[in-house]
Scaffold this active site. Structure first.
Site, short mmCIF file in Angstrom:
data_model
loop_
_atom_site.label_atom_id
_atom_site.label_comp_id
_atom_site.label_asym_id
_atom_site.label_seq_id
_atom_site.Cartn_x
_atom_site.Cartn_y
_atom_site.Cartn_z
N THR A 181 0.82 -1.21 0.00
CA THR A 181 0.00 0.00 0.00
C THR A 181 0.86 1.27 0.00
O THR A 181 0.77 2.10 -0.91
CB THR A 181 -0.92 0.01 1.24
N LYS A 187 6.02 1.82 12.76
CA LYS A 187 6.00 2.21 14.17
C LYS A 187 6.38 1.05 15.09
O LYS A 187 6.97 1.26 16.13
CB LYS A 187 4.63 2.73 14.59
N LYS A 213 2.73 3.99 18.73
CA LYS A 213 2.81 5.37 18.25
C LYS A 213 3.03 6.36 19.39
O LYS A 213 3.81 7.31 19.24
CB LYS A 213 1.53 5.71 17.47
N1 LIG Z 1 -1.30 1.09 5.02
C1 LIG Z 1 -1.36 2.22 5.71
O1 LIG Z 1 -2.33 2.96 5.60
C2 LIG Z 1 -0.23 2.57 6.64
C3 LIG Z 1 -0.32 3.77 7.37
C4 LIG Z 1 0.74 4.14 8.22
C5 LIG Z 1 1.83 3.31 8.32
N2 LIG Z 1 1.87 2.13 7.63
C6 LIG Z 1 3.06 1.28 7.78
O2 LIG Z 1 3.69 1.16 6.53
C7 LIG Z 1 4.34 -0.09 6.44
C8 LIG Z 1 3.87 -0.79 5.16
O3 LIG Z 1 2.49 -0.96 5.24
P1 LIG Z 1 1.63 -1.40 3.96
O4 LIG Z 1 0.21 -1.21 4.33
O5 LIG Z 1 2.16 -0.73 2.75
O6 LIG Z 1 1.96 -2.98 3.90
P2 LIG Z 1 1.60 -4.00 2.72
O7 LIG Z 1 0.57 -3.41 1.81
O8 LIG Z 1 1.31 -5.28 3.39
O9 LIG Z 1 2.96 -4.14 1.88
C9 LIG Z 1 4.10 -4.80 2.38
C10 LIG Z 1 5.13 -4.88 1.29
O10 LIG Z 1 6.33 -5.44 1.81
C11 LIG Z 1 6.68 -6.60 1.09
N3 LIG Z 1 7.17 -7.59 2.06
C12 LIG Z 1 6.59 -7.94 3.23
N4 LIG Z 1 7.36 -8.87 3.86
C13 LIG Z 1 8.43 -9.07 3.07
C14 LIG Z 1 9.57 -9.91 3.16
N5 LIG Z 1 9.77 -10.73 4.19
N6 LIG Z 1 10.49 -9.85 2.16
C15 LIG Z 1 10.31 -9.06 1.09
N7 LIG Z 1 9.24 -8.25 0.95
C16 LIG Z 1 8.31 -8.27 1.94
C17 LIG Z 1 5.45 -7.07 0.39
O11 LIG Z 1 5.85 -7.75 -0.81
P3 LIG Z 1 4.75 -8.32 -1.85
O12 LIG Z 1 4.16 -7.10 -2.49
O13 LIG Z 1 5.57 -9.13 -2.81
O14 LIG Z 1 3.78 -9.11 -1.02
C18 LIG Z 1 4.73 -5.77 0.11
O15 LIG Z 1 5.18 -5.19 -1.09
C19 LIG Z 1 4.00 -0.83 7.73
O16 LIG Z 1 5.04 -0.64 8.66
C20 LIG Z 1 2.77 -0.13 8.22
O17 LIG Z 1 2.60 -0.19 9.61
C21 LIG Z 1 0.88 1.76 6.80
#
Ligand SMILES: NC(=O)c1ccc[n+]([C@@H]2O[C@H](COP(=O)([O-])OP(=O)(O)OC[C@H]3O[C@@H](n4cnc5c(N)ncnc54)[C@H](OP(=O)(O)O)[C@@H]3O)[C@@H](O)[C@H]2O)c1
Ligand SMILES: NC(=O)c1ccc[n+]([C@@H]2O[C@H](COP(=O)([O-])OP(=O)(O)OC[C@H]3O[C@@H](n4cnc5c(N)ncnc54)[C@H](OP(=O)(O)O)[C@@H]3O)[C@@H](O)[C@H]2O)c1
Lengths: 424, 424
Positions: free
Chosen positions: A8, A98, A198
């Site tokens: 995301t 976080k 947080k």
């Molecule tokens: N989503 C939000 O609204 C939001 C808001 C604030 C903070 N955050 C923070 O931002 C961070 C990312 O969140 P997200 O929502 O973007 O997560 P996400 O959609 O689940 O994406 C995670 C990404 O990391 C990759 N990944 C995960 N584990 C991996 C591993 N072991 N080796 C290689 N690649 C790996 C995944 O690869 P694949 O694509 O190949 O599966 C995916 O591209 C987190 O720390 C979250 O707490 C998110």
């Protein structure tokens, strides 16, 4: 830069970097050299060359071409190890994670200080709301007394719906999961772990010391019942999951840090923060209270915060002396739309002689000039004159003025305009 | 640094610099070398050596010992000439003076760019609210669509009182003047000049171009009547003096910049900003909406913003490489107050067998442990059990827990605690 994760937030970040027009000029200079993901086969929403992708994330954090590592995979491992390896290789870090900072910030920051690199984390709290940089810089003149936040969107969404619909926690949670506002495993959110991560980060910045994660008192919202929410309303409160860090007035220097469902007085600035929105209230001396409000999560908002950290880093790396973020970079003047072309809604109050057909006359004249009306009501009398209040839809200022001229034309000398105001 | 002006904001700034403990560590390094004022005889609230004072402000802006000039005299002249002279002498500028920037920003920034110095102005808009730095840095990833502000405290105070008291403009203005919320000559505020100065500064930063001050459409609040405020309420609006800058959707690239009294829908984030508070709502892509809320004026709040600019400058001047504002400067852990010593208010809901004396029993037990009650009410029945809701005053957590233990002691097996929540 090397991007770890293209989920995301990673996708949102890449989208900003690939569409730099109209944004800070430094963004044009930011290039994505490598992208680390879990699966190479997954279709990606963003158009990046296939050869940038790898599942070998370690090769990214040690790549000599990469000077900044953006960690957006989330969770503790392998995020923690990758960040530490990147720091060892003298890369600056930008992260939205976080959890890893709250629980392993000590070793990460110690390593970063030794290596002489930055670990920036604007996206880790409050999504798109600028709160880390304000605490580090803009509010630095103050002795901070308290930080109070609604910093978990999922629980705020659930509590808001429980309040407005009178629905039970389980019911709303299930619906939130269906709609994508809550995870399949909702523990991190509803049991307060995410908010605790947080607030430990905010407390650390506000009070200039690290926080043992276990010291935080944490309670979630599972046991909050509609009954209590109703009684709260009767008593003049709303129920919010608050995260609070404050300097203790009695035991000088000691802090209180806690997360829990809390009755908030209805006229408190945080009381009207509803749905998935977040807000952080900071109290300090001599400032008083400031509040930061906005989207606490989501692709674009969180990516906005990630890129703001990148801007800080690139302004430092790019400039020998002068910081391009602090200077004035434009010399031209903006073109301003002539007032006659503005489009807004209007409120007009007329005072008219009370003769039949006045409302018809007003309606007709507005119609002649394409001014469409939202409402037209005769509200009362003032000095024997009928008061008619009109609210328009969005209209061009010029058309509106022309309609008023016609209304006040010679056939209607007894129609006066008492006031005109714009409507947002 | 050289301080021009030691009035309200100058005094607040000096107070922060002279009491640096508990604030950002860089503040200790900031020394006031010279102070320029109009009258040397005036008693000063802040303890600065007499020999620093001068009425010869030109000698300050050309003093080789001074590297930063803080302009807090206000108005156009001599502020404008002094700023230009200081820039010519390669001094960085910090100012709270929106008027001189809005009207002479062009020549000031052109000179600063040539001289290679910064002109920082966080205090010029929104008092203590961080808004300049967020627009320059934290929100830099975004294409800004619109900036909407309540950025004049005096008019917001007047409109708020007209609304809550149903009082007329003239009456409230007179009272505001008496109370010090409005100047003897209120034109700059009530006719919208001050808000126009400020929105031109915000527009310039948000949209990356200078603004001709004359291009701004400006209307004040003198003609806003209680009648209109009342009708606004009936229609679901409140009346606010808004300053708006937005990119025109139709004429690509052209801007709308205006100040005027505006109907704001009651559920809009700006609608609940009352009294002397200010707030600025920024809308951008991909961020969505963020709002910054806080004290728009006042000694301490405005000085907080002045010192935040000084922090930025000193971090640049002090550091060869690493920016101390971005790094982590603490290594120790904070001491956390044990939960038993927390002081808060509590809400408790009891479910009790409906026997006489229950409320008495509750009251007695709380009394035993020094827990003072704000209210205790039997609200209803649930499953044949009486529901009693208690709200306490601020109490020590341990005393409260002890009281609950006594309440549930053996003599009262039919008293159950349905829920406990903290009250802010
Ligand atoms: N989503 C939000 O609204 C939001 C808001 C604030 C903070 N955050 C923070 O931002 C961070 C990312 O969140 P997200 O929502 O973007 O997560 P996400 O959609 O689940 O994406 C995670 C990404 O990391 C990759 N990944 C995960 N584990 C991996 C591993 N072991 N080796 C290689 N690649 C790996 C995944 O690869 P694949 O694509 O190949 O599966 C995916 O591209 C987190 O720390 C979250 O707490 C998110
Ligand atoms: N007050 C606020 O809440 C606030 C909020 C935001 C921004 N600002 C801005 O901050 C700036 C300062 O405001 P303020 O309220 O602090 O003003 P103030 O209380 O009137 O103080 C002005 C200071 O400048 C000195 N001064 C004025 N003209 C001078 C001259 N010709 N030569 C030498 N000294 C001169 C005065 O000297 P004496 O002391 O000897 O008279 C006084 O110390 C203004 O630009 C204002 O718009 C103020």
């Amino acid at each position: 830069m090397g991007l770890l994760g293209l989920g995301t937030v990673g996708t949102g970040t890449a989208e900003i970097l690939l569409d730099s027009a109209g944004r800070n000029p430094l963004i044009k200079q930011m290039a994505i050299h490598r992208v680390g993901v879990k699966s190479l086969d997954k279709p990606r929403a963003v158009d990046l060359p296939r050869e940038l992708f790898t599942t070998d994330l370690e090769s990214i954090v040690t790549d000599p071409e990469v000077d900044v590592v953006v960690e957006l995979i989330g969770g503790i491992e392998p995020a923690r190890s990758l960040i530490l390896k990147a720091i060892e290789a003298k890369k600056h870090i930008v992260t939205a994670n976080k959890a890893v900072i709250a629980r392993h910030g000590d070793e990460i920051y110690t390593a970063a200080n030794e290596a002489g690199v930055y670990v920036l984390l604007e996206a880790s709290v409050g999504g798109g709301i600028p709160i880390i940089q304000p605490l580090k810089q803009s509010l630095g003149a103050n002795k901070i007394q308290r930080v109070t936040g609604i910093i978990n969107g999922t629980t705020n969404y659930i509590l808001t719906r429980m309040q407005t619909e009178g629905a039970d926690f389980d019911e709303v949670l299930a619906d939130a999961q269906r709609l994508g506002y809550a995870e399949a495993d909702p523990t991190a959110d509803v049991d307060g772990f995410d908010a605790a991560d947080k607030i430990s980060i905010l407390a650390s910045l506000a009070f200039g010391g690290r926080i043992h994660y276990e010291d935080i008192e944490r309670e979630g919202i599972r046991q909050v019942s509609v009954t209590d929410i109703t009684y709260a309303e009767d008593l003049g409160f709303v129920v919010k999951l608050l995260a609070i860090a404050q300097r203790d007035e009695h035991t000088h220097g000691s802090l209180q840090v806690r997360v829990g469902p809390t009755f908030v007085p209805r006229d408190h600035p945080l009381a009207s923060v509803n749905g998935v929105y977040n807000a952080i209230l900071v109290e300090g001396e001599p400032l008083g209270q400031v509040m930061f409000f906005g989207p606490g999560a989501g692709k674009g908002a969180t990516a906005s915060a990630v890129v703001s950290d990148l801007l800080n880093l690139f302004s430092l790396l790019a400039s020998d002396q002068k910081n391009p973020l602090l200077g004035c970079s434009h010399q031209h003047y903006c073109t301003i739309t002539p007032i006659s072309e503005l489009e807004t809604r209007f409120y007009v109050r007329f005072l008219c002689g009370d003769r039949p057909g006045v409302i018809g006359h007003l309606g007709t004249c507005f119609g002649h000039h394409g001014v469409s009306l939202e409402s037209i009501v005769q509200i009362g009398f003032q000095d024997h004159l009928a008061e008619v209040v009109v609210v328009t839809h969005d209209v061009q200022e010029q058309n509106f003025r022309d309609a008023l001229a016609e209304i006040q034309g010679e056939s209607a000398r007894d129609i006066n305009i008492a006031s005109i105001l714009r409507v947002l």
